[in-house]
Structure formats: C-alpha cells, structure tokens
Design an enzyme around this catalytic site. Structure first.
Site, PDB file in Angstrom:
ATOM      1  CD  GLU A  32      55.903  -3.340  43.743  1.00 43.41           C
ATOM      2  OE1 GLU A  32      55.292  -2.268  43.551  1.00 43.41           O
ATOM      3  OE2 GLU A  32      55.698  -4.360  43.062  1.00 43.41           O
ATOM      4  NE  ARG A  36      50.681   1.858  46.264  1.00 43.69           N
ATOM      5  CZ  ARG A  36      49.955   0.809  45.960  1.00 43.69           C
ATOM      6  NH1 ARG A  36      48.925   0.482  46.723  1.00 43.69           N
ATOM      7  NH2 ARG A  36      50.241   0.079  44.912  1.00 43.69           N
ATOM      8  CE  LYS A 120      52.749  -2.307  38.948  1.00 49.38           C
ATOM      9  NZ  LYS A 120      52.977  -1.573  40.181  1.00 49.38           N
TER      10      LYS A 120
END
Length: 187
Positions: A32, A36, A120
């Site tokens: 993943e 960012r 999640k």
C-alpha cells in the site's frame, strides 16, 4: 489478499525499486503506497510497471479526485484513513477494492450500506485494538478488518488469530524487510 500489507511511504522515486525488492525478499507481494509524498503517484506507476508480480495499492486516499489519479497510476486497491462515499463510488465504477477506515458501529454500518465488508481499522491501538475487533465479531459477523496503527511484529499474531481479521498492515513491515534485504545485499 495477503495477511500482511506493508504501509509504504516512498519519499524519493528511486527508493521504489529497492523497497519492492526488499518486500519480495521477505515474501511479501503486496504494498500500500501512501499518498503522503509528492512522488507517491509516480511510485505507484513505477511499481506496477516494474514489479508486475506485486499487488500495488494506494493509501491515504482522501477524496474521489485523488482516487481517480491513483487508479490512473495503476493502483489495484485503495485504502483510506476514513470512509469516503466519493472514493467508494470511484472504486465501484472501476471495479477496484476499497478498504476505508472504520472504527465505530456507525461507520461500519455506513460502509456496509455502500457494499463494503472488508474495512481498515485505524488507528487500531487508539480505538481498542484486539479487544474492539473481537467485540465487533458478534455484531458484524460478515465484516473483516485490516488493523493498522499500532500493529507491529510483537502483536500481529494476536490480531491475525482473530477470525474477523483479513490482514494486518503497518510501516513496520517495510522497515523489517529493508533491514533484512540490506543485510543480504550489503546495501
């Protein structure tokens, strides 16, 4: 789905290759890549092109527009820190799995209404961790969780022992893989 999903922060595009090789060396074929950093979309595209044996997703996807860009870059799954209807709709349109962050009964019910049942659980350590996920199993029998945030090598086994945990995720997986890979390659 693999049982361990590295949350991968790529700060410079050239790091992508070594990180993907290190993950594979550790037997992990999923990553993943979080959105960012400025090079994240390019890193996704690079990883998808140069490591076709890996299952590459985009993390920290906050809205539908960013989701479209991640999918255009080649992301094969999408992860968000929270539940976004616009991201869910984009993923549904493209047939891409979406794993939104959901930690309350209301969020879980909202996700279920959108047709999502693998979620999640972030940040796991802040929202009750193993104890909370275990409690949700009696109410949300068809829901599977991917806890991240506070998951580490010491407690991943406890999470993975729960029948309603599909996988665990964390940056620790990348750090561990890089350490092992550098020891072998003298890098």
């Amino acid at each position: 789905m693999e049982k361990r999903i590295p949350v991968t922060v790529i700060k410079q595009l050239p790091d992508t290759d070594m990180i993907m090789k290190a993950l594979k060396y550790s037997g992990i074929y999923t990553s993943e890549i979080t959105l960012r950093t400025d090079c994240a979309l390019d890193a996704i595209a690079y990883a998808v092109k140069n490591h076709p044996d890996m299952y590459i997703g985009a993390g920290t996807v906050l809205n539908g527009d960013t989701c479209e860009k991640a999918i255009e870059a080649g992301a094969e799954f999408i992860v968000s820190p929270g539940l976004s209807e616009s991201v869910a709709n984009v993923c549904k349109k493209h047939g891409i799995p979406y794993y939104p962050g959901c930690v309350t009964p209301t969020e879980i019910m909202s996700a279920l209404q959108l047709g999502l049942d693998t979620l999640k659980f972030f940040p796991a350590d802040v929202y009750g961790g193993v104890k909370a996920i275990k409690a949700f199993s009696s109410v949300f029998g068809g829901v599977k969780f991917i806890p991240t945030g506070g998951v580490n090598a010491e407690n991943e086994g406890e999470y993975l022992s729960l029948p309603n945990v599909a996988a665990v995720g964390g940056t620790y997986l990348v750090a561990d893989a890089l350490k092992k890979y550098k020891e072998v390659t003298n890098g």
